[in-house]
Design an enzyme around this catalytic site. Structure first.
Site, short mmCIF file in Angstrom:
data_model
loop_
_atom_site.label_atom_id
_atom_site.label_comp_id
_atom_site.label_asym_id
_atom_site.label_seq_id
_atom_site.Cartn_x
_atom_site.Cartn_y
_atom_site.Cartn_z
N PHE A 150 0.80 -1.22 0.00
CA PHE A 150 0.00 0.00 0.00
C PHE A 150 0.83 1.27 0.00
O PHE A 150 0.35 2.34 -0.40
CB PHE A 150 -0.94 0.03 1.21
CG PHE A 150 -0.28 0.36 2.53
CD1 PHE A 150 0.03 1.67 2.87
CD2 PHE A 150 0.06 -0.64 3.43
CE1 PHE A 150 0.65 1.97 4.08
CE2 PHE A 150 0.67 -0.35 4.65
CZ PHE A 150 0.97 0.97 4.97
N GLU A 177 -5.13 -4.02 -2.01
CA GLU A 177 -6.56 -3.69 -2.09
C GLU A 177 -6.87 -2.35 -1.43
O GLU A 177 -7.95 -1.77 -1.66
CB GLU A 177 -7.40 -4.80 -1.46
CG GLU A 177 -7.20 -5.02 0.03
CD GLU A 177 -6.04 -5.95 0.37
OE1 GLU A 177 -6.07 -6.52 1.48
OE2 GLU A 177 -5.10 -6.09 -0.46
N CYS A 282 9.87 1.23 4.11
CA CYS A 282 10.78 0.28 4.73
C CYS A 282 12.19 0.85 4.87
O CYS A 282 13.05 0.21 5.47
CB CYS A 282 10.81 -1.03 3.95
SG CYS A 282 11.41 -0.86 2.26
#
Length: 485
Positions: A150, A177, A282
């Protein structure tokens, strides 16, 4: 709703999913529902894989110098539609406009690198014996899959799409999603650039479709980017089905700050590292380890962090649940004895009171046993630990299970070299808070930040997306025969 319902993309057409499950898509900027996305199952995946499989033979037969022409045109279309692409990222992910635009600019760089592939995969040729020639060529794998997260709805798909397709594969993309809008625009632009139908297909869904991708017998390789917990599961499931897999997980990146660090440069870098993209990357520098007398630098970091304002130069986090989880980390650390120097809890933005905002937060005197020091917070929060020596700082960095990135801030070349040699991470920064390699250098960490061989971008990705074909030929029967011929 602001946007039409999201649809799958198969064989060059947007198609409705035959299933009954769907999910509302929220904009984290306002908390409003902006679209819906189908949660597809195996039937939709079969349809996409069938289309990709049918397209593979013709696409892989196109010479690579012709395949890259499509991506030259695609790069120009990304530049043409920069604002629309950035607006989509901002709307569905919550980034600031500048961050969203930077994400699209990185996608353009990734596409540029893919266009250089003809110069990178020329193969090898050698006369290995009198009259006997050996040739090594790189060939595509077939149908491959890319599962995207996402936090970068435009950039991360470009970690895989340009390289995998230029190298002759066909693909099924599964976007998150939570942020499904950007993928559809990517598909539209690739079709406009001339990509043949079926070469790229998009199937939306949740866990069910991820498991189906790992299990599908006609998918040869799977790339995944997400949390470490899910990365492990995807890697185990995909490889147990004899697929290639590279799965990138989470991180706990340590920024080691020495007393001789340049104060202003360090403060601006550390603050930007911990808060950029609302800390939802990250490569975020979520943990600082101060070595010795660094109080003055910490004060400057707080000063810089105060300039980071939600709704102005700080975007939202992805969901209400994420906001609550991040703020709980701060509250637990404070209760355990840490000192909150700058508190971003309960942030509100005028006109977007229902948005999911966490302000820039700096928490000092964190200890290694605290949860905030151990887990990936994934928010604009800097946890500061204190040590007396660089070896103690490195011991903290080495003890964490992840290995994405680490950085050191210092004016000493020998100290920098020491960290470069001893930090247990795949990407190292010296006076750089977000040490992301630029193309052609590849992106990828170590330990529990990455599972599988090869990196996901750069030259290393060529190894992942291709296989070697070795050919030995002999045409002259008059040549003498020996054991090699």
């Amino acid at each position: 709703m602001k946007y039409p319902a999201v649809r799958n993309y198969v064989a060059g057409q947007f198609v409705d999913d035959s299933g009954s499950r769907s999910l509302d898509v929220f904009s984290p900027l306002s908390g409003a529902v902006i679209s819906t996305v189908p949660l597809s199952g195996m039937a939709a995946l079969d349809q996409a894989v069938t289309a990709a499989k049918a397209a593979f033979s013709a696409w892989s037969a196109v010479p690579i110098k012709e395949r890259v022409q499509i991506f030259y045109r695609y790069k120009a279309l990304l530049e043409r539609d920069m604002k629309e692409l950035a607006d989509l990222v901002r709307e569905e992910n919550g980034k600031t406009y500048d961050e969203a635009r930077a994400e699209v600019e990185k996608a353009i760089e990734l596409t540029e690198f893919a266009c250089s592939m003809p110069q990178l995969i020329q193969g090898e040729f050698l006369e290995v014996s009198k009259g006997v020639e050996a040739r090594v060529e790189r060939k595509p794998l077939g149908v491959v899959a890319s599962i995207a997260p996402f936090n970068f709805p435009n950039m991360v798909p470009h970690w895989t799409i340009p390289n995998a397709l230029v190298l002759g594969n066909t693909m099924v993309l599964k976007p998150s999603e939570v942020v499904p809008l950007s993928a559809g625009k990517i598909a539209e632009l690739l079709k406009e650039a001339g990509l043949p139908d079926g070469v790229l297909n998009i199937v939306h869904g949740d866990r069910e479709i991820v498991e189906a991708i790992c299990d599908h017998p006609d998918i040869q390789a799977v790339s995944f980017v997400g949390s470490t917990k899910i990365a492990k599961l995807v890697y185990i499931r995909a490889t147990s089905n004899l697929k290639r897999c590279v799965a990138l997980g989470g991180a706990k990146n340590h920024l080691m700050v020495l007393p001789d660090a340049h104060p202003e440069m360090t403060a601006s870098n550390v603050a930007a590292s911990m808060s950029g993209c609302a800390g939802q990357r990250c490569m975020a520098g979520s943990t600082m380890v101060g070595v010795g007398a660094v109080d003055s630098i910490v004060a400057k970091i707080v000063e810089e962090a105060r300039k980071i304002v939600p709704g102005h130069n700080l975007g939202s986090v992805i969901s209400k649940e994420a906001k609550e989880r991040i703020e709980q980390h701060i509250t637990e650390a404070e209760a355990a004895g840490a000192k909150v120097l700058l508190d971003g809890r309960n942030a509100r933005v005028a006109g977007q009171e229902e948005g999911y905002y966490v302000g820039a937060t700096v928490v000092d005197y964190v200890t290694p046993d605290m949860r905030i020091a151990q887990e990936e917070v994934f928010g604009p929060v800097l946890a500061i630990m204190r040590t007396n020596t660089l070896d103690e700082a490195l011991a903290i960095e080495n003890a964490n299970p992840y290995g994405n990135a680490a950085a050191v801030f210092t004016s000493s070349g020998s100290s920098a070299r020491y960290v470069m040699d001893h930090a247990n991470a795949g990407m190292i920064g010296v006076n750089i808070g977000v040490p992301v390699p630029r193309e052609p250098f590849s992106f990828g960490g170590w330990n529990e930040s990455k599972f599988g061989a090869c990196d996901i971008t750069g030259k290393s990705s060529i190894e992942f997306w291709t296989q070697l074909k070795k050919t030995t030929t002999k045409w002259n029967p008059e040549s003498r025969v020996n054991w090699m011929s």
